[in-house]
Write a protein that holds these residues in place. Structure first.
Motif, PDB file in Angstrom:
ATOM      1  N   LEU A   1      40.228  82.108  41.021  1.00  0.00           N
ATOM      2  CA  LEU A   1      39.028  81.325  41.324  1.00  0.00           C
ATOM      3  C   LEU A   1      37.868  82.212  41.752  1.00  0.00           C
ATOM      4  N   ALA A   2      38.145  83.072  42.720  1.00  0.00           N
ATOM      5  CA  ALA A   2      37.119  83.987  43.212  1.00  0.00           C
ATOM      6  C   ALA A   2      37.793  85.274  43.675  1.00  0.00           C
ATOM      7  N   SER A   3      37.027  86.351  43.721  1.00  0.00           N
ATOM      8  CA  SER A   3      37.567  87.649  44.096  1.00  0.00           C
ATOM      9  C   SER A   3      37.277  87.920  45.571  1.00  0.00           C
TER      10      SER A   3
ATOM     11  N   GLY B   1      34.128  92.212  54.195  1.00  0.00           N
ATOM     12  CA  GLY B   1      33.656  90.857  54.473  1.00  0.00           C
ATOM     13  C   GLY B   1      34.405  89.763  53.747  1.00  0.00           C
ATOM     14  N   ALA B   2      35.359  90.134  52.881  1.00  0.00           N
ATOM     15  CA  ALA B   2      36.044  89.126  52.073  1.00  0.00           C
ATOM     16  C   ALA B   2      36.845  88.165  52.945  1.00  0.00           C
ATOM     17  N   LYS B   3      37.503  88.700  53.977  1.00  0.00           N
ATOM     18  CA  LYS B   3      38.296  87.831  54.848  1.00  0.00           C
ATOM     19  C   LYS B   3      37.402  86.880  55.649  1.00  0.00           C
ATOM     20  N   THR B   4      36.235  87.373  56.015  1.00  0.00           N
ATOM     21  CA  THR B   4      35.287  86.495  56.715  1.00  0.00           C
ATOM     22  C   THR B   4      34.824  85.375  55.794  1.00  0.00           C
TER      23      THR B   4
ATOM     24  N   THR C   1      32.413  87.606  43.271  1.00  0.00           N
ATOM     25  CA  THR C   1      32.596  87.177  41.888  1.00  0.00           C
ATOM     26  C   THR C   1      33.382  85.866  41.851  1.00  0.00           C
ATOM     27  N   VAL C   2      32.805  84.844  41.241  1.00  0.00           N
ATOM     28  CA  VAL C   2      33.443  83.536  41.108  1.00  0.00           C
ATOM     29  C   VAL C   2      33.626  83.246  39.621  1.00  0.00           C
TER      30      VAL C   2
END
Length: 314
Positions: A68-70, A75-78, A121-122
């Motif tokens: 779905l999204a990367s 910051g990805a976990k946030t 990226t989605v």
């Protein structure tokens, strides 16, 4: 342990409890008029399946994590935390009003919105495919329940219906654990950085789910079992069998599908098999409206929140 990991792990645990509140009652609702499975036994069965089935297959969890999204990089976990909290906010609001909605729609909306808001990226194609399958699932469940209901009328006595209920409920629990329930595992995957399904994690998820199911069963279960149709035991068994098979088929393709939506569709299909007058269309419409609001509300809330949080932390 980094703060973002601790925060997301805590949110993942909360998400599992709310999943139990929203989905647990829906899984039990179809059989409330049959004494063959007590609520405590039903919840224990769900807990066991949620702990064990992902050890054999967790394709749907990987769909949430990778397609779905990367959610990788700084910051990805946030961003994932924002996505889950946004989904929880929408679902909790509706759940407290006795309107079981789709946590799958909510988390898809949250992931999409947070990804866009954070600049990740989605995959529009993957999101569209999940939505298309999710839209089709209630209709497939309704058609299947219509067929099963007609068959059970001719093949089953009232005594045998209890046995069919046990089979249907087990199929439904396996389906949930193999598909819809894996959204909980997906959040833990991002939080803790693993790609498999460790027994310790799946056991924790199942216990948290069971706690939520105990709390939320009366409200969510009542909505599906009493408000959508003038329910008879036959309707519940037909809905269990049809929705369970539908969701299992989708799981084999790694396609996330909402169990709540499939069950609701199955109940309507079973009711229509004996005349459309058995369906309380006004109550069904209110649930459909809740579904329609869930994804855009989650996406907008997550997108705005992610954009703001990134601006404040960068």
């Amino acid at each position: 342990m980094p703060l973002d990991t601790v925060t997301l792990t805590t949110v993942a645990a909360l998400f599992a409890v709310v999943s139990g509140m929203n989905d647990g009652g829906a899984l039990l609702a179809t059989g409330l008029k049959l004494p063959s499975i007590r609520p405590a036994t039903g919840i224990m069965t769900m807990v066991i399946m949620i702990a064990l089935i992902p050890l054999m297959t967790h394709r749907v969890a990987l769909t949430f994590v990778t397609k779905l999204a990367s959610f990788e990089g700084p910051g990805a976990k946030t961003a994932m935390t924002v996505a889950v909290l946004s989904a929880l906010s929408v679902v909790t609001f509706l759940s407290h009003r006795g309107r079981p909605t789709s946590l799958t729609l909510a988390i898809v909306g949250g992931l999409t919105g947070a990804g866009l808001g954070w600049g990740l990226t989605v995959s529009g194609r993957a999101v569209a495919l999940v939505l298309a399958i999710g839209l089709a699932a209630p209709f497939v469940g309704a058609l299947g329940a219509w067929v099963v209901s007609r068959l059970l009328q001719h093949l089953s006595s009232s005594t045998a219906l209890a046995s069919w209920h046990r089979v249907g409920f087990m199929v439904q629990c396996i389906a949930y654990a193999a598909n819809d329930g894996q959204k909980m595992l997906a959040v833990f995957m991002i939080a803790l950085g693993f790609s498999g399904a460790p027994l310790g994690v799946t056991s924790l998820i199942s216990i948290l789910f069971g706690m939520g199911a105990l709390y939320g069963m009366p409200r969510a279960g009542r909505t599906l079992s009493r408000e959508i149709i003038v329910s008879r035991p036959l309707h519940g068994v037909a809905a269990e069998l049809a929705s369970g098979v539908t969701v299992i088929v989708c799981a084999t393709a790694g396609a996330p599908v909402s169990m709540t939506q499939s069950i609701a569709g199955g109940l309507i299909g079973a009711g229509v098999s004996q005349g459309g007058g058995r369906v309380r269309w006004y109550a069904a419409l209110k649930i459909v409206i809740a579904w329609a609001l869930t994804l855009p509300a989650s996406a907008i809330l997550a997108g705005v929140a992610a954009f703001v949080v990134k601006g404040l932390t960068s």
